[in-house]
Each structure stands twice: as structure tokens, then as C-alpha cells.
Design a protein around this motif. Structure first.
Motif, short mmCIF file in Angstrom:
data_model
loop_
_atom_site.label_atom_id
_atom_site.label_comp_id
_atom_site.label_asym_id
_atom_site.label_seq_id
_atom_site.Cartn_x
_atom_site.Cartn_y
_atom_site.Cartn_z
N GLY A 1 61.72 63.47 -1.02
CA GLY A 1 62.77 64.12 -0.24
C GLY A 1 62.27 64.58 1.10
O GLY A 1 62.96 64.45 2.12
N PHE A 2 61.04 65.13 1.12
CA PHE A 2 60.45 65.57 2.39
C PHE A 2 60.25 64.39 3.32
O PHE A 2 60.60 64.44 4.51
N ALA A 3 59.69 63.30 2.79
CA ALA A 3 59.39 62.13 3.62
C ALA A 3 60.67 61.49 4.16
O ALA A 3 60.77 61.19 5.36
N ILE A 4 61.66 61.28 3.29
CA ILE A 4 62.89 60.61 3.71
C ILE A 4 63.64 61.46 4.72
O ILE A 4 64.15 60.95 5.73
N THR A 5 63.72 62.77 4.48
CA THR A 5 64.43 63.64 5.42
C THR A 5 63.72 63.69 6.77
O THR A 5 64.38 63.64 7.82
N THR A 6 62.41 63.77 6.76
CA THR A 6 61.66 63.81 8.01
C THR A 6 61.85 62.53 8.81
O THR A 6 62.13 62.58 10.01
N ILE A 7 61.71 61.40 8.15
CA ILE A 7 61.87 60.11 8.83
C ILE A 7 63.30 59.96 9.36
O ILE A 7 63.51 59.49 10.49
N THR A 8 64.28 60.35 8.56
CA THR A 8 65.68 60.26 8.99
C THR A 8 65.93 61.13 10.22
O THR A 8 66.54 60.69 11.19
N GLY A 9 65.45 62.39 10.18
CA GLY A 9 65.65 63.30 11.31
C GLY A 9 64.97 62.80 12.57
O GLY A 9 65.56 62.85 13.67
N LEU A 10 63.74 62.30 12.44
CA LEU A 10 63.03 61.78 13.61
C LEU A 10 63.73 60.56 14.19
O LEU A 10 63.82 60.39 15.42
N THR A 11 64.22 59.68 13.31
CA THR A 11 64.89 58.46 13.77
C THR A 11 66.20 58.78 14.47
O THR A 11 66.52 58.19 15.51
N ILE A 12 66.98 59.69 13.91
CA ILE A 12 68.23 60.10 14.57
C ILE A 12 67.93 60.71 15.92
O ILE A 12 68.65 60.47 16.90
N GLY A 13 66.85 61.48 16.00
CA GLY A 13 66.49 62.10 17.27
C GLY A 13 66.17 61.09 18.34
O GLY A 13 66.69 61.17 19.46
N ILE A 14 65.34 60.10 18.02
CA ILE A 14 64.90 59.16 19.05
C ILE A 14 65.95 58.12 19.39
O ILE A 14 65.97 57.58 20.50
N LEU A 15 66.89 57.84 18.45
CA LEU A 15 67.89 56.81 18.70
C LEU A 15 69.21 57.37 19.23
O LEU A 15 69.92 56.68 19.98
N ILE A 16 69.56 58.60 18.86
CA ILE A 16 70.89 59.12 19.20
C ILE A 16 70.84 60.34 20.12
O ILE A 16 71.37 60.33 21.24
N THR A 17 70.20 61.40 19.65
CA THR A 17 70.28 62.66 20.40
C THR A 17 69.35 62.71 21.61
O THR A 17 69.69 63.30 22.63
N ARG A 18 68.16 62.12 21.50
CA ARG A 18 67.21 62.20 22.61
C ARG A 18 67.69 61.49 23.88
O ARG A 18 67.60 62.05 24.98
N PRO A 19 68.22 60.25 23.77
CA PRO A 19 68.76 59.63 24.98
C PRO A 19 69.88 60.43 25.62
O PRO A 19 69.96 60.53 26.86
N ALA A 20 70.76 61.02 24.79
CA ALA A 20 71.85 61.84 25.32
C ALA A 20 71.29 63.09 26.00
O ALA A 20 71.77 63.50 27.06
N PHE A 21 70.28 63.70 25.39
CA PHE A 21 69.65 64.89 25.97
C PHE A 21 69.09 64.58 27.35
O PHE A 21 69.22 65.38 28.30
N ALA A 22 68.45 63.41 27.50
CA ALA A 22 67.86 63.02 28.79
C ALA A 22 68.92 62.93 29.87
O ALA A 22 68.75 63.43 30.99
N ASP A 23 70.06 62.30 29.53
CA ASP A 23 71.13 62.16 30.53
C ASP A 23 71.79 63.50 30.84
O ASP A 23 72.12 63.79 31.99
#
Length: 554
Positions: free
Chosen positions: A523-545
């Protein structure tokens, strides 16, 4: 005159500031990266379906042959969404706001009377027999407080029991899969719906079976798991064969099981497809003789609307005393001590593929029932742990408080560091968005949120906040002269190189946890990987703009 001019100049400056803010807002609403975040948030709301004001007692399970079961109530499907479960709202015109209300009201019920039970789906009239002396609640219903969202809480947060079982060392993967199927079938007989049985392994390659049952106590689960399934096949209430020595072999290979090639699949006049399955079973000589003696005096009848011949009695399948299926007996078996018999059935669906899948699923279920009398491998209890529902609620409250304190603390540090409320607020909003999207995605996958998952969630958000600080620093504080000449796009590009490296390193570091601790850290591994992936693919690009638009001309 000068004062008047100054007033006009000040008013003009305010209008220009307001126009600039409106311009930035329009840019944000037209930015596809920002729109992507908004769309995913809306989809997340639909998936989670939060309703904090929901009251009542949700049905966890219904005991078979209990008064409630006989009145038509059924246990929810094992994978049913929490918000789709039936919720009791009234018992004999008394409002039910919680599980405690339900149990307090049902304590006052009198045997020999009818009970009016109202749910969010239907109204039931349940008769309580005079002789009802069951240890279960009189109605035979196990409930819990109505869920307020589709988020599935793990045992750490809702209470229950976890048992880790170790199969014998020479067990094959096929035997372990068969054991899990048998255990699922046996536990379903007892009306348990919140059951998770999974196969895991540790870093040394040792195989384990993890059983998690929400709302159950350790002694209860131990008894269920330790108890060998009692399978019987009866004709006219006479046992013909049972699990163990009577069943020599149940075929599961392609040469003797699967879709019946002589029948195949066909659609009826209403467009509903049906597929027939068939598999063979080898009985002992003694079981074959009992079958011949039980069928020799039966009559041959025709299938209504068809030409197939069957005997006038059926073969009833019982698992731990519960009737789990009924099979027609082919006329060719009448009085014949046949050891190799064919079991057939069907599955239906709106399309041929759906009917085929349902037929194969029904076949697998029958095969599992036939071998459930004795588990394919010997199991030893490696570890058990139990958490009371009350303790689970305390865990949840403490986690929420800790999380809130952490959010406020991080926000305060960011404000002190940057001295700009916009920057600190943007980073915090982005972090909260990542938490929401991660939980939404895990809910969509049907993953339970437990303490390990919460720890992974905080680790992912912490790493993501670090990345946002790197991006903010690239935009706001450039110490070197050559970097001052870079455009904002080049600055963000430089930041993304750092962020991508951080992402790959973080993912690589948690991958071993998918297998560590008999899979309990998954659960720790899957949640961490999911959160990091959502960050780099969805929220981080929006944050930059967003930060580029906000800081432009400031």
C-alpha cells in the motif's frame, strides 16, 4: 489641482491592476494544463461521491437462512462500492442514524412478530420465528455506520482482522490460486462480503496468503479459516459423493473443460446470448456405485422446449450445510456406475463475449465447489492481528488531526520563506489537489486506504512539494548572472530536469516495498508511486504555467 490629478492617477492604477488580474484569470482558464487538473478533480468527485451528511446503518453481511435472508435481504457483492451498499434507515418506524442505533433497536424486538425494516432501496417485512435462538442478531444482519464516500478504508481505519497464512513449501502457484478460490467460496457461504484474500510474496520469494475481514474478530476468523469445508452432493437428500476421497479429479485443462464444442454459443429471440460449458469429474468406484443406486428408479423427462433428456431429480450441491448449486442429471447416467461424468451449465450475456466470460466464470465456481472439501495445500497461520472498530476510528481521527497540523505547518514555513501569500497558497493548493487525485485514483482501482497508504500519500506529497519549491525558486530567485538572462520557459525546463530525476529516483527506491513484509507494505509503495506519477504528469505542469502567469510583470 495636484491632489485631484493624484486621485485620478491612483484610480487609474487600480483599474489597470484589476484589468491585469482579470487578464491572468482568463489566461488560467484557457490553459489546457490547468483545465486538465480541473477535469480530473471533477472526475475525482464523481468517483469518490462524498456525502458527509449521510446517516444510517449500512449492511455488511446477511446470514444465510436467517429471518432477514428469508425476507429477501442479501449480502452486498464483495467488490461493491461503499456508497452502493444498502443502508437501513428505519426499523419499526424508529429512525436509524448509525450502527449503534440499529443494534439498540433490534435488542428490543420480540420473537414471533413481524419487523418492518426500511432501507434506501426497499422496504422489508421480516418475521422473527419463535424458536430463533441464534447467537447472531435476531434479524441476521451485520451492519456498520453508513459510509460517506466511496473511499475504501483498510482494517487499520475501520477495524477487523488480518491473518497471514503460509502454504507448504512445495505448493505450486496453481495450487495457491486454487486454495484462494476455495477459501473465497467457503467464506462467501457465511455471508461475509468485506473479505479480501490475496497472494503475496516477500523478498526471499516465499509465498503467503493474506486474509482480511472487516468488522470480524480474531477468534471468529481463526475458526473460519481452520475449519475444513464440508462438501456433499445429494440426490433426494441422500449423499452420493463428498469432498476428499470420493472426487478423484476435477478437470481444469483445455482438453476436458471449457466451452462445450457441441453446443457453443447462440442468441435467443430477444438477442440474449447463451454459452454452454462442460468439464469432466472423475469419481471413486464407491461414489459411482452410490450414484447408480440413487438413479436407477428415477424417471426420464424432457427439457421443456428442447429435446434433451434428464432425470426427474437433480443433484444438489452443499457446502458446509448450505445449498450452493443445483445440477440436472443426464438420462445416460440412470443406474450406471460411471466414474467419469460430465458437468455442464451455461452463462448468459448481452454479447457473445460477455456470455462466454460468464459461462467460464460459472464453470470455475463449480470446479471450486467440487474441490472445496479439502484445501489443495496445507496452510499454517503465520501471524494474526486484530483492530477493534473503536480503535480504527481513533486512528482515523488522529491521522486527520496530524495531517491538518502538517498542512498548516508547511504553509506557515512557506509563507515565512517566500514572504508571498500567493506562492505559499499555490503550493499548498497544489499539494491538496495531488492528495485528492491520488485518493480518487486509488478508489477507482478499489484499493483500501490504510495507514501504509496514508504514509505513502504523505511521502509523495512531501516529495512533490519539494519539486514545487524547486520550480518556484527557479522562477523567483536566480543568484547567478547568466541565469538572470534565461527566459521563464528555460528556467522551468531546468527545474523539470531536476524534478524528473527526483521522480525516477523516488519510484526506484520504493519498488522493493511491493514485495517486502509479505506484501503488507505494498500500500505504501503503490500510493507513493501513484502520487508521484500524478504530480509529474498532471499537477506539476499546471503549477509551472500558473506560477509563470501569476509572477509575470511582478
Amino acid at each position: 489641482m495636484w491632489a485631484y490629478s493624484e486621485c485620478i492617477w491612483t484610480a487609474g492604477k487600480r483599474r489597470r491592476g484589476s484589468d491585469a488580474q482579470m487578464s491572468k484569470l482568463k489566461q488560467l482558464l484557457k490553459n489546457w494544463k490547468v483545465l486538465l487538473v480541473l477535469i480530473t478533480v471533477i472526475l475525482g468527485m464523481i468517483i469518490i461521491s462524498p456525502n458527509p451528511f449521510r446517516k444510517g446503518a449500512a449492511i455488511r453481511s446477511v446470514v444465510e437462512n436467517s429471518p432477514a435472508y428469508n425476507a429477501g435481504l442479501r449480502s452486498p457483492e464483495p467488490n461493491a462500492l461503499p456508497m452502493s451498499k444498502e443502508v437501513i434507515t428505519q426499523v419499526n418506524n424508529q429512525k436509524v442514524y448509525s450502527a449503534n442505533d440499529y443494534y439498540q433497536i433490534t435488542k428490543q424486538l420480540i420473537p414471533g412478530t413481524n419487523v418492518r425494516l426500511v432501507t434506501n432501496k426497499k422496504e422489508y417485512i421480516i418475521y422473527i420465528p419463535e424458536s430463533n435462538e441464534s447467537a447472531q442478531p435476531e434479524l441476521g444482519i451485520r451492519v456498520y455506520d453508513a459510509p460517506t464516500s466511496n473511499i475504501r478504508k483498510g482494517l487499520d481505519l475501520q477495524g477487523g482482522t488480518r491473518v497471514i497464512l503460509r502454504p507448504q513449501e512445495n505448493a505450486t502457484p496453481e495450487q495457491i490460486d486454487m486454495t484462494i478460490d476455495s477459501m473465497n467460496e467457503r467464506l462467501n457461504v457465511y455471508g461475509l462480503s468485506d473479505v479480501t484474500i490475496s497472494k503475496v510474496s516477500d523478498l526471499q520469494g516465499r509465498q503467503y496468503i493474506v486474509v482480511e475481514i472487516a468488522g470480524a474478530y480474531e477468534e471468529e476468523v481463526r475458526d473460519l479459516i481452520a475449519k475444513q469445508g464440508n462438501f456433499e452432493a445429494k440426490i433426494q437428500n441422500k449423499t452420493i459423493f463428498s469432498g476428499g476421497n470420493d472426487i478423484i479429479r476435477v478437470c481444469k485443462t483445455a482438453d476436458c473443460s471449457g466451452i462445450d464444442p457441441t453446443k457453443g454459443c447462440a442468441a435467443d429471440s430477444n438477442g440474449i446470448w447463451y454459452c454452454r460449458f462442460r468439464f469432466t469429474v472423475t469419481l471413486s468406484q464407491a461414489a459411482a456405485k452410490r450414484q447408480a443406486e440413487a438413479t436407477v428408479n428415477l424417471s426420464v423427462v424432457y427439457e421443456p422446449g428442447g429435446s434433451e433428456q434428464y432425470l426427474n431429480e437433480s443433484l444438489e450441491l452443499y457446502l458446509d450445510g448450505q445449498n450452493v448449486d443445483t445440477l440436472r442429471i443426464g438420462s445416460e447416467l440412470k443406474g450406471q456406475p460411471v466414474t467419469d461424468i460430465a458437468i455442464s451449465g451455461s452463462g448468459s450475456g448481452r454479447t457473445m463475449n460477455e456470455a462466454r466470460e460468464n459461462a467460464l466464470a460459472n464453470m470455475k465456481r463449480l470446479q471450486t465447489i467440487l474441490v472445496t472439501g479439502s484445501l489443495p495445500v496445507r496452510l499454517e497461520i503465520e501471524e494474526t492481528s486484530s483492530i477493534s472498530p473503536t480503535l480504527g476510528e481513533k486512528f482515523l481521527r488522529n491521522t486527520a488531526v496530524t495531517f491538518l497540523v502538517a498542512i498548516v505547518g508547511v504553509g506557515a514555513v512557506l509563507f515565512i520563506f517566500y514572504g508571498r501569500i500567493k506562492i505559499s497558497a499555490l503550493i499548498m493548493v497544489t499539494g491538496l489537489t495531488e492528495i485528492f487525485l491520488t485518493v480518487s485514483f486509488l478508489t477507482l482501482l478499489g484499493w483500501n486506504i490504510d495507514l501504509a497508504a496514508i504514509a505513502g500519500l504523505l511521502a509523495a506529497v512531501g516529495s512533490n512539494v519539494d519539486d514545487q519549491i524547486v520550480m518556484a525558486d527557479e522562477e523567483l530567485y536566480e543568484a547567478k548572472e547568466e541565469k538572470k538572462k534565461l527566459s521563464w520557459k528555460e528556467k522551468i525546463k531546468n527545474a523539470f530536469y531536476i524534478i524528473t530525476g527526483n521522480y525516477l529516483t523516488s519510484v526506484a527506491s520504493v519498488l522493493p516495498m511491493l514485495f517486502a513484509g509479505a506484501g503488507l507494505l505494498k500500500g505504501f509503495a503503490i500510493t507513493t508511486i501513484t502520487g508521484l506519477t500524478i504530480g509529474i504528469l498532471i499537477t506539476r505542469p499546471a503549477f509551472a504555467d500558473v506560477i509563470e502567469i501569476m509572477m509575470k510583470k511582478e
